[in-house]
Motif scaffolding. Structure first.
Motif, PDB file in Angstrom:
ATOM      1  N   ALA A  82       5.426   1.408  -1.713  1.00  0.00           N
ATOM      2  CA  ALA A  82       4.750   1.908  -3.253  1.00  0.00           C
ATOM      3  C   ALA A  82       4.828   0.682  -3.917  1.00  0.00           C
ATOM      4  CB  ALA A  82       5.502   3.005  -3.942  1.00  0.00           C
ATOM      5  N   ALA A  83       6.218   0.058  -4.541  1.00  0.00           N
ATOM      6  CA  ALA A  83       6.263  -1.055  -5.193  1.00  0.00           C
ATOM      7  C   ALA A  83       5.167  -2.219  -4.814  1.00  0.00           C
ATOM      8  CB  ALA A  83       7.639  -1.503  -5.321  1.00  0.00           C
ATOM      9  N   PHE A  84       5.298  -2.554  -3.692  1.00  0.00           N
ATOM     10  CA  PHE A  84       4.114  -3.251  -2.986  1.00  0.00           C
ATOM     11  C   PHE A  84       2.672  -3.117  -3.429  1.00  0.00           C
ATOM     12  CE2 PHE A  84       0.857  -4.473   0.014  1.00  0.00           C
ATOM     13  CZ  PHE A  84       1.181  -5.733   0.224  1.00  0.00           C
ATOM     14  N   ALA A  85       2.383  -1.859  -3.161  1.00  0.00           N
ATOM     15  CA  ALA A  85       0.914  -1.426  -3.514  1.00  0.00           C
ATOM     16  C   ALA A  85       0.675  -1.539  -5.021  1.00  0.00           C
ATOM     17  CB  ALA A  85       0.703  -0.072  -2.945  1.00  0.00           C
ATOM     18  N   GLY A  86       1.502  -0.981  -5.701  1.00  0.00           N
ATOM     19  CA  GLY A  86       1.544  -1.065  -7.266  1.00  0.00           C
ATOM     20  C   GLY A  86       1.383  -2.571  -7.880  1.00  0.00           C
ATOM     21  N   ALA A  87       2.040  -3.317  -7.486  1.00  0.00           N
ATOM     22  CA  ALA A  87       2.253  -4.648  -7.915  1.00  0.00           C
ATOM     23  C   ALA A  87       0.763  -5.407  -7.340  1.00  0.00           C
ATOM     24  CB  ALA A  87       3.539  -5.693  -7.395  1.00  0.00           C
ATOM     25  N   VAL A 108       4.277  -7.368 -14.131  1.00  0.00           N
ATOM     26  CA  VAL A 108       3.666  -6.862 -12.621  1.00  0.00           C
ATOM     27  C   VAL A 108       4.272  -6.305 -11.699  1.00  0.00           C
ATOM     28  CG1 VAL A 108       3.680  -9.281 -11.974  1.00  0.00           C
ATOM     29  CG2 VAL A 108       1.681  -7.684 -11.348  1.00  0.00           C
ATOM     30  N   THR A 109       5.541  -6.850 -11.413  1.00  0.00           N
ATOM     31  CA  THR A 109       6.486  -6.121 -10.617  1.00  0.00           C
ATOM     32  C   THR A 109       7.603  -5.231 -11.038  1.00  0.00           C
ATOM     33  OG1 THR A 109       6.437  -8.047  -8.752  1.00  0.00           O
ATOM     34  CG2 THR A 109       8.479  -6.809  -9.142  1.00  0.00           C
ATOM     35  N   ALA A 110       7.977  -5.334 -12.477  1.00  0.00           N
ATOM     36  CA  ALA A 110       8.945  -4.395 -12.987  1.00  0.00           C
ATOM     37  C   ALA A 110       8.382  -3.005 -13.240  1.00  0.00           C
ATOM     38  CB  ALA A 110       9.265  -4.978 -14.367  1.00  0.00           C
ATOM     39  N   LEU A 111       7.107  -2.771 -13.224  1.00  0.00           N
ATOM     40  CA  LEU A 111       6.725  -1.395 -13.634  1.00  0.00           C
ATOM     41  C   LEU A 111       6.279  -0.621 -12.309  1.00  0.00           C
ATOM     42  CD1 LEU A 111       5.535   0.934 -15.139  1.00  0.00           C
ATOM     43  CD2 LEU A 111       3.476  -0.114 -15.149  1.00  0.00           C
ATOM     44  N   PRO A 112       5.981  -1.358 -11.216  1.00  0.00           N
ATOM     45  CA  PRO A 112       5.885  -0.686 -10.033  1.00  0.00           C
ATOM     46  C   PRO A 112       7.100  -0.465  -9.523  1.00  0.00           C
ATOM     47  CG  PRO A 112       3.963  -2.334  -9.997  1.00  0.00           C
ATOM     48  CD  PRO A 112       4.954  -2.717 -11.465  1.00  0.00           C
ATOM     49  N   ALA A 113       7.985  -1.443  -9.477  1.00  0.00           N
ATOM     50  CA  ALA A 113       9.387  -1.034  -9.028  1.00  0.00           C
ATOM     51  C   ALA A 113       9.937   0.016  -9.656  1.00  0.00           C
ATOM     52  CB  ALA A 113      10.238  -2.374  -9.265  1.00  0.00           C
ATOM     53  N   LEU A 114       9.852   0.291 -11.032  1.00  0.00           N
ATOM     54  CA  LEU A 114      10.545   1.227 -11.699  1.00  0.00           C
ATOM     55  C   LEU A 114       9.876   2.611 -11.340  1.00  0.00           C
ATOM     56  CD1 LEU A 114      11.904   2.674 -14.131  1.00  0.00           C
ATOM     57  CD2 LEU A 114      10.387   1.645 -15.648  1.00  0.00           C
ATOM     58  N   LEU A 115       8.564   2.531 -11.070  1.00  0.00           N
ATOM     59  CA  LEU A 115       7.911   3.804 -10.349  1.00  0.00           C
ATOM     60  C   LEU A 115       8.137   4.382  -9.318  1.00  0.00           C
ATOM     61  CD1 LEU A 115       4.426   3.192 -12.092  1.00  0.00           C
ATOM     62  CD2 LEU A 115       5.607   4.927 -12.933  1.00  0.00           C
ATOM     63  N   ALA A 116       8.208   3.379  -8.631  1.00  0.00           N
ATOM     64  CA  ALA A 116       8.650   3.915  -7.058  1.00  0.00           C
ATOM     65  C   ALA A 116      10.082   4.382  -7.101  1.00  0.00           C
ATOM     66  CB  ALA A 116       8.633   2.326  -6.231  1.00  0.00           C
ATOM     67  N   SER A 211       3.094  -8.986  -5.329  1.00  0.00           N
ATOM     68  CA  SER A 211       3.538  -7.615  -4.305  1.00  0.00           C
ATOM     69  C   SER A 211       4.544  -7.885  -3.401  1.00  0.00           C
ATOM     70  CB  SER A 211       2.140  -7.317  -3.634  1.00  0.00           C
ATOM     71  OG  SER A 211       1.660  -8.691  -2.989  1.00  0.00           O
ATOM     72  N   TRP A 212       4.608  -8.923  -3.045  1.00  0.00           N
ATOM     73  CA  TRP A 212       5.760  -9.517  -1.818  1.00  0.00           C
ATOM     74  C   TRP A 212       6.858  -9.616  -2.649  1.00  0.00           C
ATOM     75  CZ3 TRP A 212       4.705  -8.235   2.979  1.00  0.00           C
ATOM     76  CH2 TRP A 212       3.707  -8.603   3.444  1.00  0.00           C
ATOM     77  N   GLY A 213       6.862  -9.933  -4.151  1.00  0.00           N
ATOM     78  CA  GLY A 213       8.094 -10.069  -4.760  1.00  0.00           C
ATOM     79  C   GLY A 213       8.837  -8.450  -5.093  1.00  0.00           C
ATOM     80  N   ALA A 214       7.987  -7.676  -5.229  1.00  0.00           N
ATOM     81  CA  ALA A 214       8.145  -5.927  -5.483  1.00  0.00           C
ATOM     82  C   ALA A 214       8.840  -5.481  -4.195  1.00  0.00           C
ATOM     83  CB  ALA A 214       6.962  -5.191  -5.896  1.00  0.00           C
ATOM     84  N   LEU A 215       8.131  -5.813  -3.063  1.00  0.00           N
ATOM     85  CA  LEU A 215       8.666  -5.465  -1.835  1.00  0.00           C
ATOM     86  C   LEU A 215      10.142  -5.990  -1.662  1.00  0.00           C
ATOM     87  CD1 LEU A 215       7.693  -4.118   0.892  1.00  0.00           C
ATOM     88  CD2 LEU A 215       7.257  -6.107   1.814  1.00  0.00           C
TER      89      LEU A 215
END
Length: 465
Positions: A82-87, A108-116, A211-215
Motif C-alpha cells: 500500500a505504501a509502494f502504490a501510494g508513493a 511523497v513517501t511519508a504520507l503513504p507510509a503513514l496511511l498504510a 515508491s521503492w523508498g516507501a516499500l
C-alpha cells in the motif's frame, strides 16, 4: 580500525515527539502539506504509472495477515504494498512538495507510509496523524541532506525517504529504541540508491524512486519488529551530526517548497520567467521568432524534444516554457493527452534554445534561477530578467492559492463534494478529540471519478451517517 561513535538521538526523537511540542505554525503547515499531497495524489490516479503500480501491488504484494487499502483505490494489499502504490501515485504527477537542498521529496513517501500504517495500527488520533506527518518531514529532509553531503552520487529521493517511512512505521508499532535503530539501518541499506540524472536524461516511470523508498522503509520496520538486524544508519548516526543536532528546534517542514506547476521543480524558474515575458506590453505569441532560456545546468538537462509521454513532459524544460508563453499556464492539461498533442507547442520548440550562465550554476541547488529572452519577428526583444519561481519559503504560494490547487486537482478527479469533505477532514485533525479514521476512510475508499461523482459521494455519505 578507528572507532567512530554512534548515537541513537534520531530513534529517541522518533518516539519522543509529541503534539504539544509542535508550535502552532508547524501544525498548520503539516495540514497544508497533507492537503497538497492529497491533491497531487488525486491527480496522479489518472496516470498510467499509478494504475500500473497499483495493479503490480495487487499481484505481487498480497495482503497477507495484515492487509492495507491502497490510496484512492480501496483494494487491499500488504502494508508495504500500500505504501509502494501510494508513493507511486503521488510521484506520477510531479506536483508535490520538496526541499531545495535534498533535491527531492520527503512527503511523497511519508504520507503513504503513514496511511498504510494506520491500517496495521488503527485508531490513532488526528493529532498523532499530524505528529507522524511532521516526523516524516523532519527525518526525511535531514536524511536527504545528509546523503547528499556524504555521497558523490546524486541519488533519487527513495534512497533517503525510505528512512522517513521506517521512522513512521517504528513509531506506529511502538518499537523500542534498539529495534528502531535497526529499522532505520535496514531502510538506509536497502533504500534505492538509484541515479537521479539518468531519469532526467531519459524520463520514464522510474521517476524519483519514492515508491521503492516507501516499500523499503515499511519493510525495514516490519523486519526489525521480527528481530531482523541492520543498525546503524550511518547517515543518521555518524556521517553528518550537525544536521541532526537541532531536532525539535529547527523545523524543516517549514522549509519545503510547494509547486505551482506539475513539472520538475528545476523548470519552475524558467516557467515563471516565460510568464513574466508574456505579461509584458507588446507580447504577441503569434510573433515569436526565437526564445532563449537561461538557466542552471541541471535544468538545461531536462527533456528538450517534443514529449511523447507525460513523464517526458513533466521532466521537460522547453515544453512547459512553450506552454507558458503560448497559453499562459502549465497545468494538468498541459502534461496530459491534450497538451502532448498540441501542434502549436510542437511548432515552437525548435525556436527555443538554452544557455547556462555561470552565476546560475553557482547558485544551485540552494537557489534556482532562470531568465527568458524572446525575440519577436518585428525586431523587438522582451526580457524577463533573472527570476526565481514562487513556492519557495522565501516566495511562498499563499494559503488561498494552495487550497485552490488542492480543490482543482481533487475536484477534477473525484468531484467537488468529495474535495470539500477531504479538506474539512484535514482541517479537523488538530481538534482535541479528532480521530484520524474519518480522513482515512475518505482517502482509502475513493473510486475513480465519473460524471456522477458528486451525487454518488453524497449518497454514500448519507448511507453511512
Amino acid at each position: 580500525m578507528m572507532h567512530v561513535p554512534l548515537n541513537d538521538d534520531v530513534s529517541r526523537f522518533t518516539h519522543a515527539l509529541l503534539f504539544n511540542m509542535l508550535p502552532d505554525a508547524i501544525v498548520r503547515d503539516a495540514q497544508r502539506r497533507l492537503l497538497d499531497l492529497f491533491g497531487v495524489a488525486a491527480a496522479g490516479t489518472s496516470t498510467r504509472m499509478s494504475a500500473l503500480a497499483r495493479e503490480h501491488a495487487l499481484d505481487c504484494f498480497a495482503a497477507g495477515r495484515t492487509p492495507a487499502r491502497m490510496l484512492f483505490d480501496g483494494r487491499r494489499v500488504s502494508v508495504a504494498g500500500a505504501a509502494f502504490a501510494g508513493a507511486a501515485t503521488i510521484d506520477s504527477f510531479d506536483g508535490h512538495d520538496g526541499h531545495a537542498l535534498t533535491k527531492g521529496h520527503a512527503g511523497v513517501t511519508a504520507l503513504p507510509a503513514l496511511l498504510a500504517m494506520t491500517e496495521r495500527v488503527p485508531g490513532i488520533s488526528g493529532r498523532e496523524f499530524i505528529v507522524q506527518t511532521v516526523l516524516g518531514y523532519e527525518i526525511g529532509t535531514r536524511a536527504g541532506m545528509a546523503l547528499h553531503a556524504t555521497s558523490r552520487e546524486y541519488h533519487t529521493s527513495g534512497a533517503w525517504n525510505a528512512i522517513a517511512a521506517a521512522a513512521i512505521a517504528s513509531r506506529a508499532m511502538k518499537l523500542d529504541l534498539a529495534t528502531t535503530r535497526h529499522a532505520l539501518g535496514i531502510a538506509e541499506y536497502h533504500g534505492p540508491r538509484s541515479d537521479m540524472m539518468r531519469c532526467i536524461d531519459h524520463p520514464t516511470m522510474l521517476k524519483d524512486g519514492s515508491s521503492w523508498g516507501a516499500l523499503a522503509g515499511i519493510s525495514a520496520a516490519l523486519l526489525a519488529s521480527r528481530g531482523f538486524t541492520g543498525a546503524p544508519a550511518t547517515t543518521v548516526e555518524r556521517d553528518a551530526p550537525a544536521l541532526w543536532s537541532d531536532l525539535g528546534e529547527r523545523w524543516f517542514i517549514l522549509e519545503q517548497y510547494v509547486k505551482p506547476y506539475p513539472v520538475c521543480r528545476w523548470a519552475h524558474a524558467a516557467i515563471a520567467a516565460a510568464l513574466a515575458v508574456r505579461a509584458q506590453d507588446g507580447f504577441d505569441e503569434m510573433n515569436i521568432a526565437r526564445v532563449e532560456v537561461q538557466t542552471f545546468h541541471q535544468a538545461a538537462r531536462l527533456w528538450s524534444a517534443v514529449p511523447r509521454t507525460t513523464e517526458e513532459a513533466q521532466y521537460g524544460l522547453l515544453f512547459p516554457v512553450a506552454a507558458a508563453l503560448l497559453h499562459g499556464r502549465v497545468d494538468a492539461e498541459t502534461i496530459g493527452d491534450l497538451g502532448l498533442a498540441d501542434p502549436s507547442l510542437h511548432a515552437l520548440l525548435p525556436r527555443i534554445v538554452t544557455r547556462e550562465p555561470a552565476a546560475f550554476n553557482a547558485a544551485f541547488p540552494a537557489e534556482r534561477w532562470a531568465r527568458v529572452i524572446v525575440d519577436l519577428h518585428d525586431g523587438r526583444r522582451l526580457d524577463s530578467g533573472a527570476i526565481q519561481a514562487s513556492g519557495d519559503p522565501e516566495r511562498p504560494m499563499t494559503p488561498a492559492d494552495e487550497r485552490a490547487k488542492f480543490r482543482v486537482l481533487t475536484g477534477a478527479r473525484f468531484g467537488d463534494a468529495f474535495a470539500h469533505a477531504l479538506e474539512a477532514a484535514v482541517d479537523a485533525l488538530a481538534e482535541p478529540d479528532a480521530r484520524a479514521a474519518p480522513l482515512c476512510e475518505l482517502v482509502l475508499t475513493a473510486s475513480p471519478f465519473n460524471e456522477h461523482a458528486d451525487a454518488e459521494f453524497a449518497e454514500a455519505q448519507a448511507t453511512t451517517s
